[in-house]
Design a protein around this motif. Structure first.
Motif, PDB file in Angstrom:
ATOM      1  N   ILE A 195      13.697  17.685   1.552  1.00 19.79           N
ATOM      2  CA  ILE A 195      12.247  17.893   1.507  1.00 19.79           C
ATOM      3  C   ILE A 195      11.724  18.095   0.094  1.00 19.79           C
ATOM      4  CG2 ILE A 195      11.953  18.808   3.833  1.00 19.79           C
ATOM      5  CD1 ILE A 195      12.008  21.626   2.588  1.00 19.79           C
ATOM      6  N   SER A 196      12.602  17.895  -0.877  1.00 22.51           N
ATOM      7  CA  SER A 196      12.147  18.243  -2.228  1.00 22.51           C
ATOM      8  C   SER A 196      11.030  17.322  -2.701  1.00 22.51           C
ATOM      9  CB  SER A 196      13.307  18.231  -3.215  1.00 22.51           C
ATOM     10  OG  SER A 196      13.939  16.976  -3.149  1.00 22.51           O
ATOM     11  N   GLU A 197      10.942  16.129  -2.143  1.00 19.34           N
ATOM     12  CA  GLU A 197       9.830  15.278  -2.578  1.00 19.34           C
ATOM     13  C   GLU A 197       8.568  15.528  -1.750  1.00 19.34           C
ATOM     14  OE1 GLU A 197      10.259  12.229   0.687  1.00 19.34           O
ATOM     15  OE2 GLU A 197      11.239  14.083   0.054  1.00 19.34           O
ATOM     16  N   LEU A 198       8.653  16.414  -0.789  1.00 18.22           N
ATOM     17  CA  LEU A 198       7.451  16.760  -0.014  1.00 18.22           C
ATOM     18  C   LEU A 198       6.689  17.873  -0.724  1.00 18.22           C
ATOM     19  CD1 LEU A 198       8.903  16.894   3.614  1.00 18.22           C
ATOM     20  CD2 LEU A 198       8.058  14.913   2.342  1.00 18.22           C
ATOM     21  N   LEU A 251       0.843  -1.199   0.000  1.00 18.65           N
ATOM     22  CA  LEU A 251       0.000   0.000   0.000  1.00 18.65           C
ATOM     23  C   LEU A 251       0.876   1.246   0.000  1.00 18.65           C
ATOM     24  CD1 LEU A 251      -2.770   1.364   0.200  1.00 18.65           C
ATOM     25  CD2 LEU A 251      -2.646   1.106   2.678  1.00 18.65           C
ATOM     26  N   SER A 252       1.868   1.240   0.874  1.00 18.11           N
ATOM     27  CA  SER A 252       2.764   2.382   0.950  1.00 18.11           C
ATOM     28  C   SER A 252       3.433   2.620  -0.400  1.00 18.11           C
ATOM     29  CB  SER A 252       3.810   2.139   2.043  1.00 18.11           C
ATOM     30  OG  SER A 252       4.942   2.919   1.805  1.00 18.11           O
ATOM     31  N   GLU A 253       3.876   1.531  -1.037  1.00 24.25           N
ATOM     32  CA  GLU A 253       4.521   1.700  -2.344  1.00 24.25           C
ATOM     33  C   GLU A 253       3.523   2.162  -3.400  1.00 24.25           C
ATOM     34  OE1 GLU A 253       6.453  -2.092  -2.861  1.00 24.25           O
ATOM     35  OE2 GLU A 253       7.753  -1.579  -1.152  1.00 24.25           O
ATOM     36  N   PHE A 254       2.333   1.608  -3.305  1.00 21.68           N
ATOM     37  CA  PHE A 254       1.300   1.974  -4.282  1.00 21.68           C
ATOM     38  C   PHE A 254       0.991   3.476  -4.224  1.00 21.68           C
ATOM     39  CE2 PHE A 254      -3.272   2.849  -4.729  1.00 21.68           C
ATOM     40  CZ  PHE A 254      -3.433   2.573  -6.078  1.00 21.68           C
ATOM     41  N   HIS A 303       2.846   5.860  -3.436  1.00 20.96           N
ATOM     42  CA  HIS A 303       3.910   6.687  -3.970  1.00 20.96           C
ATOM     43  C   HIS A 303       3.501   7.195  -5.351  1.00 20.96           C
ATOM     44  CE1 HIS A 303       7.958   8.137  -4.435  1.00 20.96           C
ATOM     45  NE2 HIS A 303       8.031   7.571  -5.627  1.00 20.96           N
ATOM     46  N   ASN A 304       3.630   8.476  -5.562  1.00 17.79           N
ATOM     47  CA  ASN A 304       3.272   9.074  -6.855  1.00 17.79           C
ATOM     48  C   ASN A 304       1.771   9.200  -7.124  1.00 17.79           C
ATOM     49  OD1 ASN A 304       5.663   9.826  -7.908  1.00 17.79           O
ATOM     50  ND2 ASN A 304       6.089   7.802  -8.785  1.00 17.79           N
TER      51      ASN A 304
END
Ligand SMILES: Cc1cc2nc3c(=O)[nH]c(=O)nc-3n(C[C@H](O)[C@H](O)[C@H](O)COP(=O)(O)OP(=O)(O)OC[C@H]3O[C@@H](n4cnc5c(N)ncnc54)[C@H](O)[C@@H]3O)c2cc1C
Ligand code: SF4
Ligand code: SF4
Ligand code: SF4
Lengths: 433, 338, 247, 276
Positions: free
Chosen positions: D269-272, B212-215, B217-218
């Motif tokens: 923090i750049s991906e935040l 879930l955590s990986e899913f 992402h993005n």
């Protein structure tokens, strides 16, 4: 100071609910003008409920008056239930009566102790009494708190009850809550005795003034009437069904004021605690009657200032009756009841006794349960003419006491009626001078 | 882990005795058509085959409103910490709620230790139970793995006339012996395992929590957030009923004398519009969609990444509480998957 | 110096002032904090200027607008007190109908007499600047106390800007939607401790709505409960909080 | 095991100096009971409280080398800050902290430093600037860029004047809105960057603190000057209640500002997405 000529103009009498003015003009001994006026803004409640669903009618009309909101709610619910042929259960009836006693207690204690006693002690409010009569004030707040909690527990809120709806209650008090209420009501009887004792020490401040009039209230075979009953007049033998309320109230336009006043067999009539007392005192409990007697009220009285004593009597009665009702409710065990109902077309009248007197609501609904017509007749409205006539008799009798004292007596007279001016103004005619 | 058992009748007797001993005992009771944790006055009130309670048992460790400090106004030296009390025993916690308590334990002891919470936790014994009633929104099985055993002292498993008991901690041992539970007969652990295996959720998360955590992402820019948020009231119900939420607000109150007062914390929720507002009326999470996203990311990613524990324990309360019917994490993930 | 406090009422049921009397013993604490100089319902007395003024009731006549403006001039802090003052309250229901019809219905032949004139109901802030709001029909006594305490300490009172559902959840009520009833809690302003839902009665939004109510979503939810558009509008306008909510 | 001492229990500090710097910003000097040091590092903050009023996170503006006291500048925006403005010298307040991350001054030895601050952002920045100046030989060039909305909004005017005269500091200043009395630059802070000469991006670390809107623009400008994310350090402000990583208010995505911030390296923090 010349007692032959004086002008009294009291703009917004204090310590009453709503705005009222007193005008007196005496020139060289000739009384030119004695007027009780109400300049409150009209509020149009009867028009506001039109087009509304029946569910919303009681919550809206409850807002006619914050002090009698419980009574307005019941008059409204009763009218709606009458229009739709809804028969409430005994449990609902008892709970409603109990809640109505809660309101009587709330209102009478507030009125007598916070608003009238300062007059008798000749101070401007209850606040100074907190220092001079701290014990009494604490006792009063304790009683008032109990009254409020009664309303909270049964109605969900002290003002504008939430739980009372068409055909029942949204929620019932828990037996534990009732038991604790009962316990405190029983304990409060001692406090009431103390309080009555205190009132007795100052009751001689009530002016000695008599004017016989007609007294109108509900009356019921079983009980000193608050929630149920027919209309009774002190001038008429036998009772009048509440559906015929218009025969009694006979609204008319007074030539001297443009307020819509009421009259039945005389120029004016009296509604409120004294009317109930005069009409039904035989149904009081022995203790509540005795408290009145001790304060000088022993059977029918024509002194409007005695209304305050009748209120004290009713406080005692309400406590006693509340204890009884709670015993009944606990004894029978409370049941969740289905309060659904069918909307249908019809017309119905509801009447209850609120602290200030008899109250009528009359609604007509269409088949969808939408209100198409409404009429409400409020006790204070019914009393305006009587206040006016009392003033007309009181001014000549007391004018020799001087302007300040006369003005004081007139204000006190208004307060004795405990008028609820904001209630009455939704169809009060207003005159500005 | 030890396995023991007790007859249901004896268990009730134990509860009654516990109540009689004047200890504060909390259990699940009926509240109208729903259920709630409450102080037990009689053992008959205890209802162990319930669907789900309105609020989770965390309210006993992180109360809705809790006094942290007392003080005299204006006198900075008068601050004095207060630590509330918690019930001695809490009976009937479902595995999901138990896992959520484990997460709170972690959060309140990690870094700066919050003794207001931890003190209350240390004081209580937690008796869990595996659910017997289905609850249409529950998906705990797919979320909690073994986390529940990080907080539970023991777990009950309904075996018909008896409860099987999984004894987890020393405290659990103590309370099992107070119950006069008996050591399990041979095969009890299999029986317990079978009974547990029978419990099925009606919905489930299509991922393990790592997945879930990986899913997620993005998934920040997915159109679903905005779309779903159109129906959101920002009413906070979904986070206020959630067992894994622990955000709070802090407020000073004073007595009418203005002479003394208390610093209190009360539950707060990141779904509320002003949650991230700062002076100058700048709001760092102004859009309902961003708040909705934050909630799901917190449950489904941030906490999993940070603690390796479930940020959502699948209790299903949020789905039940949401008047708009948009809060279900499972529905949201399904939508994001499309 | 204790702040001078005054109460004034306009068109209303005076139920909010009654809540002050209902404070019982605590009222003694209040009078220890402030100097009550004008409160027609409970005391006799007047003063020329006030530090804190509570305005109860809505404004329904031109002459009342003038009176209110005069009070504003003499008040440092002015607080709208109760639903009639903060939003217009039930008095605004009148505005939803044709005013002439309304007047005729109540006064019949006399409807056009000048002293029975009535203007569309206004909330206090439609006439003068309001510093703080104490919402509710009636107001909540505890909220009143906390506002008085805050002001006495020089603190800006904080009026809840989140929905009633928050307080309803904190009281662990069964949600009325789960009991087959309806409720405006999700868009209504809190501060009442969710008193109506706690008594199993739907919230009527007597405190008005939150700053950004999601009215479309509320519409949708109510429509799903088989409420007709007319019934929904009635729900929304009981306290006529925000007539555009119903649009 | 518990109760351990409550993490919400403040120590007592006394206001030893206070004066208004602008219409809304007030300077404070505090002393802890017994003359203790707060023990902070540049960039950290503390929770300041008044019993009965509440608590607010405030940056520590003085250098850790200022012994026995610490300084803050507080803008009057609400309940707590207003009450702090009404306190007089000699009054006491509660202090919790120091909390949060700090500017990594130790690690930056030998590097050029550029401090970019807008408005009240100068307040936390100042502790790092003071620290760098106290250890002047440890660092290469020191560039200070400061922007205020207008001349009434300038903070620490005496220090600004001193810095502008100091030869070992390159000090650049601007105001958004000019005024006949103002002889300096007019324009937003990004207009100052072109005035820096011989900039060695690889050997420079930039510090950025200011109002929320400022970051994006300043960072773009720094990128244009070839600065890498890892050499840009920002300090971020968020709504904050507990200061110790519990209450959830200051979260930026997965990060608690009070724990992993307020000072962050930009690359961390750049991906935040919610950060800037
Ligand atoms: C790490 C950090 C360092 C800070 N440093 C300084 C500083 O050096 N000087 C300075 O003047 N200010 C600083 N602030 C901002 C300061 O904390 C807030 O202005 C202050 O908390 C507002 O409190 P108040 O009670 O006066 O305002 P309130 O009356 O509470 O609120 C005013 C507004 O601020 C918001 N707010 C409330 N509490 C907080 C909070 N805890 N944090 C942020 N916003 C809040 C409210 O939502 C509201 O919009 C800093 C904030 C952080 C997080
Ligand atoms: S997010 Fe929903 S399902 Fe998950 S733990 Fe919270 S309330 Fe339960
Ligand atoms: S998701 Fe649902 S419960 Fe949560 S804030 Fe939005 S409407 Fe309320
Ligand atoms: S009952 Fe009303 S206020 Fe309570 S949670 Fe449900 S919708 Fe919200």
């Amino acid at each position: 100071m010349n007692n032959d000529s004086m002008k009294i103009h009291v703009h917004h009498v204090t310590r009453i609910e709503g705005h009222g003015n007193i005008e007196v003009d005496i020139q060289n001994g000739e009384i030119r003008k004695v007027e009780w006026q109400v300049p409150e803004a009209p509020r149009f409640f009867e028009a506001m409920v039109v087009e509304r669903d029946c569910d919303q009618v009681a919550p809206i009309t409850s807002r006619i008056c914050g002090i009698c909101s419980i009574g307005h709610t019941f008059a409204s619910l009763k009218a709606t239930e009458a229009a739709m042929g809804i028969q409430i259960t005994e449990q609902t009836r008892k709970l409603r009566e109990l809640l109505l006693h809660g309101e009587t207690l709330q209102s009478h204690i507030l009125h007598v102790c916070y608003l009238v006693v300062p007059d008798l002690c000749r101070v401007n409010s209850v606040v100074p009494l907190a220092f001079t009569h701290k014990d009494v004030v604490l006792l009063v707040t304790k009683l008032h708190r109990l009254a409020n909690e009664l309303c909270d527990v049964i109605g969900g809120r002290t003002t504008h009850p939430i739980r009372a709806v068409i055909n029942g209650f949204t929620m019932l008090p828990k037996p534990k809550e009732l038991e604790s209420l009962r316990k405190r009501l029983v304990e409060s009887v001692e406090d009431l005795k103390t309080l009555a004792g205190f009132v007795k020490t100052i009751a001689n401040g009530l002016p000695n003034f008599v004017r016989e009039t007609e007294y109108i209230s509900l009356a019921d075979q079983k009980d000193y009437a608050f929630y149920d009953g027919d209309i009774k007049s002190s001038d008429v033998k036998g009772n009048i069904p509440i559906n015929d309320y218009r025969k009694v109230t006979n609204e008319y336009i007074s030539p001297q004021s443009t307020a819509k006043w009421t009259k039945y067999n005389r120029e004016a009539y009296f509604a409120g605690a004294l009317a109930r007392y005069n009409n039904n005192y035989k149904q009081l409990t022995p203790f509540s009657y005795a408290v009145g007697k001790d304060l000088g009220l022993d059977g029918v009285s024509y002194n409007p200032f005695m209304n305050n004593v009748a209120q004290v009597v009713e406080v005692v009665f309400a406590v006693e009756r509340s204890i009884q009702i709670i015993d009944d409710l606990l004894g029978n065990g409370m049941k969740e009841e289905d309060n659904s109902f069918k909307r249908r077309a019809g017309q119905g009248v509801g009447a209850v006794e609120v602290p200030r007197g008899i109250l009528f609501h009359d609604y007509t609904y269409d088949e969808k349960g939408k209100c198409v017509k409404a009429n409400c007749i409020i006790p204070t409205n019914q009393n305006h003419a009587n206040i006016q006539l009392d003033m007309e008799k009181l001014v000549p009798e007391f004018k020799h006491e001087g302007k300040d004292e006369l003005q004081f007596k007139l204000e006190m007279l208004v307060r004795a009626y405990d008028p609820c001016v904001s209630c009455s103004t939704h169809f009060m005619k207003v005159k500005f001078i | 882990m030890d396995f023991m058992q007790i007859s249901k009748k004896d268990f009730q007797k134990f509860v009654e005795n516990l109540i009689q001993s004047k200890e504060e005992v909390v259990g699940v009771v009926k509240k109208g058509k729903h259920f709630a944790y409450d102080i037990l006055e009689k053992s008959e009130q205890l209802c162990l085959d319930y669907t789900e309670t309105i609020l989770p048992p965390k309210k006993y460790f992180l109360p809705v409103e809790e006094t942290l400090l007392k003080y005299k106004t204006g006198v900075a030296s008068s601050y004095e910490a207060t630590y509330g009390k918690s019930p001695k025993v809490i009976i009937g916690i479902h595995p999901g709620d138990m896992a959520a308590i484990a997460l709170l334990d972690k959060s309140f002891s990690e870094g700066e230790k919050d003794s207001h919470y931890l003190n209350k936790r240390a004081n209580s014994t937690l008796i869990g139970i595996y659910p017997t009633q289905s609850f249409p929104h529950r998906f705990s099985n797919s979320m909690i793995e073994k986390d529940a055993y990080k907080a539970a002292d023991c777990f009950l498993v309904d075996l018909g006339n008896d409860y099987g008991i999984e004894v987890v901690t020393e405290k659990g041992k103590k309370i099992a012996s107070a119950m006069k539970a008996v050591a399990g007969e041979k095969g009890l652990n299999e029986k317990i395992a079978q009974a547990k295996a029978k419990i099925k959720d009606e919905v489930s998360m299509p991922f393990s929590r790592r997945e879930l955590s990986e899913f997620l992402h993005n998934k920040e820019t997915h159109a679903e957030w905005k779309k779903r948020a159109e129906k959101c009231f920002s009413c906070g119900s979904c986070v206020l009923v959630c067992p894994t939420c622990y955000c709070f607000d802090v407020k000073d109150t004073v007595a009418l004398s203005l002479q003394e007062g208390e610093r209190k914390r009360m539950w707060d929720g990141c779904m509320l519009e002003k949650f991230a507002n700062v002076a100058g009326n700048h709001n760092f999470r102004k859009l309902a969609g961003d708040r909705l996203k934050h909630r799901i990311f917190r449950k489904g990613k941030y906490i999993i990444d940070k603690f390796g524990m479930a940020g959502c324990v699948g209790c299903g309360r949020c789905s039940q509480a949401c008047v708009a019917n948009i809060a279900s994490p499972v529905d949201i993930v399904q939508e994001l998957k499309k | 110096m204790k702040p001078k406090v005054a109460f004034f009422d306009f068109a209303c049921c005076e139920g909010c002032q009654l809540q002050i009397a209902n404070l019982e013993e605590e009222i003694l604490g209040v009078v220890a904090l402030v100097d009550l100089v004008e409160f027609r319902e409970v005391l006799t007395g007047h003063a020329p200027e006030y530090d804190i003024t509570f305005i109860e009731g809505s404004i329904t006549r031109p002459e009342d607008e003038e009176r209110l403006k005069d009070i504003r001039k003499r008040s440092k802090i002015l607080i709208a007190f109760g639903a009639c003052a903060t939003t217009g309250g039930v008095n605004k229901i009148k505005n939803l109908r044709n005013l002439e019809t309304v007047r005729k219905e109540v006064y019949q032949d006399d409807w056009n007499k000048p002293h029975l004139n009535t203007a569309p109901t206004k909330a206090v802030d439609e006439v003068v600047k309001v510093d703080y709001y104490l919402h509710g029909c009636p107001i909540n006594r505890n909220e009143f106390l906390s506002v008085v305490k805050d002001l006495a300490m020089g603190k800006v009172p904080r009026i809840p800007d989140y929905p009633v559902c928050v307080e309803c959840k904190l009281r662990e009520n069964e949600c009325l939607y789960d009991l087959g009833k309806t409720c405006l809690g999700p868009i209504a302003r809190a501060g009442c401790a969710a008193i109506c839902p706690s008594n199993k009665s739907g919230c009527e939004a007597c405190r008005g709505t939150v700053p950004n109510p999601n009215k479309n979503a509320m519409h949708e939810v109510l429509a799903k409960r088989n409420l007709t558009v007319e019934a929904i509008i009635q729900e929304f306008t009981m306290f006529a909080v925000n007539p555009e909510v119903s649009k | 095991m518990y109760p351990e001492k409550s993490i919400y229990l403040p120590q007592v500090a006394t206001i030893t100096k206070a004066n208004m710097m602008t219409k809304v910003d007030r300077y404070f000097e505090f002393e802890l009971e017994g003359g203790k040091d707060l023990g902070h590092k540049p960039g950290q903050f503390a929770e300041i409280s008044i019993p009965g009023i509440g608590e607010a996170p405030i940056s520590i503006s003085s250098s850790p080398n200022l012994k026995g006291k610490f300084e803050m500048v507080i803008r009057n925006v609400g309940v707590v800050t207003n009450a702090l403005h009404n306190l007089s010298v000699g009054s006491t307040v509660g202090v919790r902290g120091p909390y949060g991350t700090h500017f990594p001054m130790e690690k930056l030895k030998g590097r050029d430093l550029v401090f970019v601050s807008g408005g009240i952002g100068l307040v936390p920045m100042r502790s790092a600037i003071h620290y760098a100046l106290e250890n002047r030989k440890d660092y290469g060039r020191i560039m200070i860029l400061f922007g205020a909305r207008d001349i009434t909004q300038r903070l620490f005017v005496d220090e600004l004047a001193a810095w502008s005269k100091q030869s070992d500091i390159e000090f650049l200043e601007t105001v958004d809105v000019g005024n006949p009395d103002w002889k300096g630059n007019v324009g937003v802070i990004t207009t100052l960057f072109s005035k820096i000469k011989d900039f060695h991006a690889a050997n420079t670390t930039a510090f950025v603190v200011g109002p929320p809107v400022m970051y994006k623009f300043v960072i773009v400008e720094l990128f244009k000057m070839d600065m890498s994310k890892s050499n840009i350090i920002v300090s971020l402000e968020r709504h904050m209640k507990c200061g110790v990583g519990k209450c959830g208010h200051c979260q930026i995505n997965r990060v608690y500002v009070c724990q992993e911030g307020p000072v962050f390296a930009l690359d961390a923090i750049s991906e935040l997405r919610e950060a800037i």
